[in-house]
Design a protein around this motif. Structure first.
Motif, PDB file in Angstrom:
ATOM      1  N   UNK A  14     -48.999  11.185  16.232  1.00  0.00           N
ATOM      2  CA  UNK A  14     -49.581  10.231  17.404  1.00  0.00           C
ATOM      3  C   UNK A  14     -48.306  10.087  18.060  1.00  0.00           C
ATOM      4  N   UNK A  15     -47.156   9.859  17.789  1.00  0.00           N
ATOM      5  CA  UNK A  15     -45.906   9.682  18.527  1.00  0.00           C
ATOM      6  C   UNK A  15     -45.559  10.977  19.425  1.00  0.00           C
TER       7      UNK A  15
ATOM      8  N   UNK B 270     -44.692   6.087  23.062  1.00  0.00           N
ATOM      9  CA  UNK B 270     -44.306   6.838  22.108  1.00  0.00           C
ATOM     10  C   UNK B 270     -43.213   6.216  21.335  1.00  0.00           C
ATOM     11  N   UNK B 271     -42.387   5.412  22.076  1.00  0.00           N
ATOM     12  CA  UNK B 271     -41.228   4.708  21.483  1.00  0.00           C
ATOM     13  C   UNK B 271     -41.561   3.777  20.386  1.00  0.00           C
ATOM     14  N   UNK B 272     -42.536   2.689  20.560  1.00  0.00           N
ATOM     15  CA  UNK B 272     -42.684   1.924  19.442  1.00  0.00           C
ATOM     16  C   UNK B 272     -43.101   2.487  18.210  1.00  0.00           C
TER      17      UNK B 272
ATOM     18  N   UNK C 212     -42.115   5.186  12.828  1.00  0.00           N
ATOM     19  CA  UNK C 212     -41.675   6.288  11.934  1.00  0.00           C
ATOM     20  C   UNK C 212     -40.311   6.155  11.454  1.00  0.00           C
ATOM     21  N   UNK C 213     -39.344   6.112  12.193  1.00  0.00           N
ATOM     22  CA  UNK C 213     -37.928   5.831  11.701  1.00  0.00           C
ATOM     23  C   UNK C 213     -37.812   4.700  10.746  1.00  0.00           C
TER      24      UNK C 213
ATOM     25  N   UNK D 143     -33.493   2.559  22.606  1.00  0.00           N
ATOM     26  CA  UNK D 143     -33.053   2.883  24.038  1.00  0.00           C
ATOM     27  C   UNK D 143     -33.945   3.812  24.666  1.00  0.00           C
ATOM     28  N   UNK D 144     -34.705   4.445  24.196  1.00  0.00           N
ATOM     29  CA  UNK D 144     -35.654   5.405  24.886  1.00  0.00           C
ATOM     30  C   UNK D 144     -36.640   4.612  25.308  1.00  0.00           C
TER      31      UNK D 144
END
Length: 195
Positions: free
Chosen positions: A132-133, A144-146, A151-152, A180-181
């Protein structure tokens, strides 16, 4: 508890993937080729750790990295024109979330029944959310970032349990990079999209 030293494939994978993730947050097209190298190396590492969904995910990342590289460097009238950062439509987000859920349940069940996979459903959830990301990243969607944050967050304990300690610690750094992204890409949104 003792920390295990990373193997040379894990060390190189971490270097290339870290560079790639940092470049993605900076909105740089070079995120893609550095990511391809990291995918090949992490595929090897994850297969050895019996994280088969993560191994499969690296194959997906190889293909999508090539596509992302091409999409981010679209040509118009002989000049390279970068895609702008945009927001994803709600239907796209819901569709990708549904696919991630199906991948989690379906692939998790497959891994559970047919392999000696370690934590197959958790591993499959990381696959689904990463897909998905990555799809959102390829289209330069802010959302994409959330998803990468999630995921992380889920990756750190899984990799730690598999004694991929340096990888787990780096995923903490990737988590910070995702913040940051998100901040940086939000600033790149066209003015109308931030209202």
């Amino acid at each position: 508890m003792t920390l295990t030293l990373p193997s040379w494939p894990e060390s190189l994978a971490l270097v290339f993937t870290t560079v790639s993730i940092g470049l993605a947050a900076r909105n740089s097209v070079h995120t893609w080729w550095t990511g391809i190298i990291g995918c090949v190396l992490f595929g090897w590492v994850y297969a050895d750790a019996r994280l088969y969904a993560e191994t499969t995910l690296q194959l997906f990342f190889l293909v999508t990295s090539a596509l992302g590289w091409w999409q981010w460097r679209q040509r118009s009238n002989g000049a390279v024109a970068s895609r702008p950062v945009t927001r994803a439509p709600l239907l796209q987000l819901l569709g990708l979330l549904a696919l991630a859920a199906v991948a989690t349940v379906g692939y998790g069940a497959l891994l559970h029944r047919l392999t000696d996979a370690y934590m197959p459903y958790w591993d499959a959830a990381l696959l689904g959310l990463s897909v998905m990301a990555q799809c959102l990243l390829m289209q330069r969607r802010l959302e994409t970032w959330p998803v990468w944050l999630l995921v992380n967050t889920l990756s750190v304990p899984l990799f730690w349990q598999r004694e991929l300690h340096l990888t787990a610690l780096l995923y903490v750094a990737y988590w910070l990079n995702a913040w940051h992204g998100w901040w940086h890409w939000r600033r790149l949104l066209p003015r109308e999209a931030t209202r």
